[in-house]
Design a protein around this motif. Structure first.
Motif, PDB file in Angstrom:
ATOM      1  N   ASN A  18      -9.902  -7.681 -14.078  1.00 36.72           N
ATOM      2  CA  ASN A  18     -11.338  -7.636 -13.831  1.00 36.72           C
ATOM      3  C   ASN A  18     -12.126  -7.451 -15.119  1.00 36.72           C
ATOM      4  OD1 ASN A  18     -10.256  -6.834 -11.030  1.00 36.72           O
ATOM      5  ND2 ASN A  18     -12.462  -7.000 -10.678  1.00 36.72           N
ATOM      6  N   LEU A  19     -13.230  -8.180 -15.232  1.00 33.98           N
ATOM      7  CA  LEU A  19     -14.166  -8.038 -16.337  1.00 33.98           C
ATOM      8  C   LEU A  19     -15.555  -7.735 -15.788  1.00 33.98           C
ATOM      9  CD1 LEU A  19     -13.184 -11.104 -18.583  1.00 33.98           C
ATOM     10  CD2 LEU A  19     -12.525  -8.704 -18.920  1.00 33.98           C
ATOM     11  N   ASN A  20     -16.387  -7.124 -16.653  1.00 36.43           N
ATOM     12  CA  ASN A  20     -17.773  -6.868 -16.280  1.00 36.43           C
ATOM     13  C   ASN A  20     -18.640  -8.059 -16.686  1.00 36.43           C
ATOM     14  OD1 ASN A  20     -17.889  -4.243 -15.041  1.00 36.43           O
ATOM     15  ND2 ASN A  20     -17.341  -3.367 -17.032  1.00 36.43           N
ATOM     16  N   LEU A  21     -19.049  -8.863 -15.704  1.00 34.23           N
ATOM     17  CA  LEU A  21     -19.942  -9.991 -15.923  1.00 34.23           C
ATOM     18  C   LEU A  21     -21.384  -9.495 -15.838  1.00 34.23           C
ATOM     19  CD1 LEU A  21     -20.478 -13.049 -16.224  1.00 34.23           C
ATOM     20  CD2 LEU A  21     -20.254 -13.222 -13.726  1.00 34.23           C
ATOM     21  N   HIS A  22     -22.157  -9.736 -16.888  1.00 32.14           N
ATOM     22  CA  HIS A  22     -23.539  -9.256 -16.919  1.00 32.14           C
ATOM     23  C   HIS A  22     -24.502 -10.266 -16.310  1.00 32.14           C
ATOM     24  CE1 HIS A  22     -22.861  -6.087 -20.351  1.00 32.14           C
ATOM     25  NE2 HIS A  22     -22.320  -5.759 -19.208  1.00 32.14           N
ATOM     26  N   ASN A  23     -24.394 -11.524 -16.725  1.00 35.41           N
ATOM     27  CA  ASN A  23     -25.311 -12.541 -16.211  1.00 35.41           C
ATOM     28  C   ASN A  23     -24.775 -13.932 -16.489  1.00 35.41           C
ATOM     29  OD1 ASN A  23     -26.424 -13.534 -18.909  1.00 35.41           O
ATOM     30  ND2 ASN A  23     -27.042 -11.370 -19.000  1.00 35.41           N
ATOM     31  N   ILE A  24     -25.448 -14.916 -15.932  1.00 41.01           N
ATOM     32  CA  ILE A  24     -25.101 -16.334 -16.127  1.00 41.01           C
ATOM     33  C   ILE A  24     -26.346 -17.059 -16.610  1.00 41.01           C
ATOM     34  CG2 ILE A  24     -24.241 -18.454 -15.041  1.00 41.01           C
ATOM     35  CD1 ILE A  24     -22.987 -16.685 -12.857  1.00 41.01           C
ATOM     36  N   THR A  25     -26.175 -17.903 -17.628  1.00 40.84           N
ATOM     37  CA  THR A  25     -27.291 -18.724 -18.086  1.00 40.84           C
ATOM     38  C   THR A  25     -26.968 -20.206 -17.925  1.00 40.84           C
ATOM     39  OG1 THR A  25     -26.499 -18.788 -20.383  1.00 40.84           O
ATOM     40  CG2 THR A  25     -27.981 -16.979 -19.785  1.00 40.84           C
ATOM     41  N   VAL A  26     -27.984 -20.993 -17.629  1.00 43.28           N
ATOM     42  CA  VAL A  26     -27.885 -22.445 -17.553  1.00 43.28           C
ATOM     43  C   VAL A  26     -28.939 -23.023 -18.485  1.00 43.28           C
ATOM     44  CG1 VAL A  26     -28.116 -24.494 -16.088  1.00 43.28           C
ATOM     45  CG2 VAL A  26     -27.012 -22.432 -15.182  1.00 43.28           C
ATOM     46  N   ASN A  27     -28.483 -23.795 -19.462  1.00 40.01           N
ATOM     47  CA  ASN A  27     -29.388 -24.321 -20.490  1.00 40.01           C
ATOM     48  C   ASN A  27     -30.151 -23.205 -21.191  1.00 40.01           C
ATOM     49  OD1 ASN A  27     -29.058 -27.005 -20.998  1.00 40.01           O
ATOM     50  ND2 ASN A  27     -30.571 -27.699 -19.503  1.00 40.01           N
ATOM     51  N   GLY A  28     -29.469 -22.072 -21.376  1.00 41.32           N
ATOM     52  CA  GLY A  28     -30.080 -20.960 -22.086  1.00 41.32           C
ATOM     53  C   GLY A  28     -30.980 -20.080 -21.246  1.00 41.32           C
ATOM     54  N   GLN A  29     -31.218 -20.447 -19.997  1.00 44.93           N
ATOM     55  CA  GLN A  29     -32.090 -19.669 -19.121  1.00 44.93           C
ATOM     56  C   GLN A  29     -31.259 -18.770 -18.204  1.00 44.93           C
ATOM     57  OE1 GLN A  29     -35.567 -19.836 -19.412  1.00 44.93           O
ATOM     58  NE2 GLN A  29     -34.954 -21.034 -21.222  1.00 44.93           N
ATOM     59  N   THR A  30     -31.549 -17.477 -18.217  1.00 45.40           N
ATOM     60  CA  THR A  30     -30.816 -16.543 -17.384  1.00 45.40           C
ATOM     61  C   THR A  30     -31.175 -16.742 -15.917  1.00 45.40           C
ATOM     62  OG1 THR A  30     -30.788 -14.895 -19.162  1.00 45.40           O
ATOM     63  CG2 THR A  30     -30.342 -14.110 -16.932  1.00 45.40           C
ATOM     64  N   LEU A  31     -30.167 -16.869 -15.082  1.00 43.50           N
ATOM     65  CA  LEU A  31     -30.410 -17.105 -13.661  1.00 43.50           C
ATOM     66  C   LEU A  31     -30.943 -15.847 -12.983  1.00 43.50           C
ATOM     67  CD1 LEU A  31     -27.238 -19.198 -12.662  1.00 43.50           C
ATOM     68  CD2 LEU A  31     -29.469 -19.985 -13.508  1.00 43.50           C
ATOM     69  N   PRO A  32     -31.797 -16.018 -11.969  1.00 42.86           N
ATOM     70  CA  PRO A  32     -32.376 -14.859 -11.266  1.00 42.86           C
ATOM     71  C   PRO A  32     -31.376 -14.230 -10.297  1.00 42.86           C
ATOM     72  CG  PRO A  32     -33.149 -16.896 -10.274  1.00 42.86           C
ATOM     73  CD  PRO A  32     -32.353 -17.289 -11.489  1.00 42.86           C
ATOM     74  N   ILE A  33     -30.389 -13.549 -10.856  1.00 40.61           N
ATOM     75  CA  ILE A  33     -29.359 -12.892 -10.061  1.00 40.61           C
ATOM     76  C   ILE A  33     -29.357 -11.412 -10.388  1.00 40.61           C
ATOM     77  CG2 ILE A  33     -26.896 -12.817  -9.518  1.00 40.61           C
ATOM     78  CD1 ILE A  33     -26.692 -15.673 -10.646  1.00 40.61           C
ATOM     79  N   ASP A  34     -29.396 -10.571  -9.379  1.00 39.76           N
ATOM     80  CA  ASP A  34     -29.338  -9.126  -9.578  1.00 39.76           C
ATOM     81  C   ASP A  34     -28.013  -8.772 -10.243  1.00 39.76           C
ATOM     82  OD1 ASP A  34     -29.236  -6.369  -9.440  1.00 39.76           O
ATOM     83  OD2 ASP A  34     -29.863  -6.245  -7.338  1.00 39.76           O
TER      84      ASP A  34
END
Length: 497
Positions: free
Chosen positions: A286-302
């Motif tokens: 397991n790893l701690n995933l902080h966020n995901i970006t698409v084309n440099g834009q951070t997705l609106p995910i809590d």
């Protein structure tokens, strides 16, 4: 777990490096093969079915590097089965065992096994282990320390005869049980350019006396499973505690149709590798995933969606074919990619998946995706690492997003779809995982020291095998189960998968 193969399955030629001596200590070698079909006719639903079953399964320092030659391809549409040949007992007998990075136990069929298959559609010679025929074999007693460690992880129990026993149940209803045995495991050691095939170590492994369900199917049969988990019962833990192997392993899997790659007990060293710490006290990687970006834009995910807890988290798992996103992360991910290519590709829903019909190169029109983890490590994915070609529509290529919505709602799993064409290092001693994009057809630097010092460049070689390029003859129903490559133990957070 054994796998079933669709028509056209072949065994690939094997491309691998040789692990070279570090600081005068020998490296050791084993052979890993992979079977796969040679067309792209597998539907995404079948890949999901494979992963569903696979997820249902209950999952000191050394200067030696052990390398496992890798064959086959990790292309999800060339779905396959990783397995290696191991030699056990005195005199040694050869067994084909499935590689499993999620479970902890090496087990093979016992001579007294009820239900174990006698032949394999993989065109390999199945064997069974007979403890009475090995002069170095002994049953493990319940008082043995390694048996006690198995009690803690529910891998072991105690028989009326005071023997250490096990019982594993698989998500598809199949299962196996038997006795733990202590005997010799043989491997080749490499010193400079010379190879010594007489090395061995005493290990504990399972001797299965019963098999049920899919494990008894001859068309997808192997002799057992080789667990590479973190617990004391795993071979990697046993060898590292004896000073024979480092407490780290790495793989680099080719994503093209030629396939092959590298799997070593040791650390692949590369200046571009970034590391993220493992979440402690977890049965999986397991790893701690902080966020995901698409084309440099951070997705609106809590960010809480990715927090590791008893029912959620992010897992790195080379035994999963596709990749899976937590439910609340899935739609923002799909929508961001769809919006990004709306002017260049026509959206199509096929088999419940978001797909795109386009005549353009996907590298030119699809966005870059980045998974950003604790420690500042980012896993950057190009289109070929999240898209799968799913046939064509009117002569136009149809590309589908390979990420699926997690069936357990809160679990994110990074499988072969995103791990291919990367060096991936599992540094168990340092409790971290690292990765870097890499051409896995090339040689790599390998170190038995987890700080990366004293690395030596490996040399590619081919391993001959009687399996190579031989076609398989599966049953007509084979395609449904062929995707079960590796099996993991069932932690609490996967209980509902």
């Amino acid at each position: 777990m054994a796998a079933i193969f669709p028509a056209g399955v072949v065994i690939a030629a094997v491309l691998l490096p040789v692990a070279v001596v570090l600081c005068g200590f020998p490296a050791t070698t084993m052979t890993l093969e992979r079977a796969f079909p040679t067309n792209h006719g597998v539907q995404m639903s079948k890949l999901r079915a494979r992963d569903t079953i696979r997820h249902g399964r209950a999952l000191r320092s050394s200067d030696v590097v052990i390398d496992f030659p890798v064959g086959g391809t990790v292309n999800p549409y060339l779905v396959g089965l990783y397995f290696t040949r191991v030699q056990l007992g005195s005199p040694p007998r050869e067994f084909y065992v499935q590689l499993d990075t999620g479970s902890d136990v090496l087990w093979v069929s016992c001579s007294s096994c009820s239900g174990c298959p006698q032949s394999s559609g993989l065109k390999i010679q199945l064997n069974s282990f007979d403890p009475g025929s090995s002069s170095t074999a002994s049953f493990v007693s319940c008082s043995d320390q390694i048996c006690s460690s198995g009690f803690q992880t529910a891998d072991s129990s105690c028989s009326a005869q005071n023997q250490c026993i096990y019982k594993f149940q698989y998500g598809d209803g199949s299962g196996t049980s038997g006795n733990y045995v202590k005997d010799l495991l043989y491997f080749d050691t490499i010193v400079g350019e010379s190879v010594d095939a007489n090395s061995s170590a005493s290990i504990v492994f399972g001797c299965s006396t019963s098999a049920t369900g899919a494990l008894v199917k001859s068309d997808r049969a192997v002799d057992g499973i080789f667990g590479f988990g973190q617990q004391e019962m795993s071979v990697i833990s046993q060898l590292s505690s004896q000073g024979i192997a480092p407490k780290a392993f790495s793989h680099c899997l080719r994503g093209d149709d030629v396939g092959g790659g590298i799997l070593v007990l040791g650390e692949i060293v590369d200046p571009n590798i970034v590391y993220s710490p493992l979440v402690p006290s977890q049965p999986h990687y397991n790893l701690n995933l902080h966020n995901i970006t698409v084309n440099g834009q951070t997705l609106p995910i809590d960010p809480a969606v990715f927090t590791t807890s008893g029912s959620q988290g992010t897992i790195v798992d080379s035994g999963t074919t596709l990749a899976y996103l937590a439910t609340d992360a899935y739609d923002p991910f799909i929508n961001a990619i769809t919006n990004s290519v709306s002017q260049y590709a026509s959206p199509v829903v096929a088999d419940g998946n978001q797909c795109f019909s386009t005549t353009s190169s996907i590298a030119e029109i699809f966005p870059e995706v980045s998974f950003n983890f604790a420690g500042g490590a980012s896993m950057v994915l190009g289109p070929e690492e999240y898209l799968l070609q799913q046939g064509s529509v009117g002569g136009t290529a149809l590309w589908c997003i390979g990420f699926q919505k997690s069936q357990s709602n809160d679990i994110t799993i990074l499988g072969d779809l995103v791990l291919k064409d990367k060096i991936v290092v599992y540094d168990l001693a340092g409790q971290r995982i690292g990765w870097a994009n890499y051409d896995c057809s090339m040689s790599v630097n390998v170190s038995a020291n987890t700080n990366g010092s004293g690395s030596v460049n490996t040399k590619p070689r081919y391993v001959s095998s009687s399996l190579r390029n031989e076609p398989l003859k599966p049953t007509s129903t084979a395609i449904v189960m062929c995707f079960l490559i590796l099996i993991v133990k069932l932690p609490a957070f996967l209980a509902n998968i």
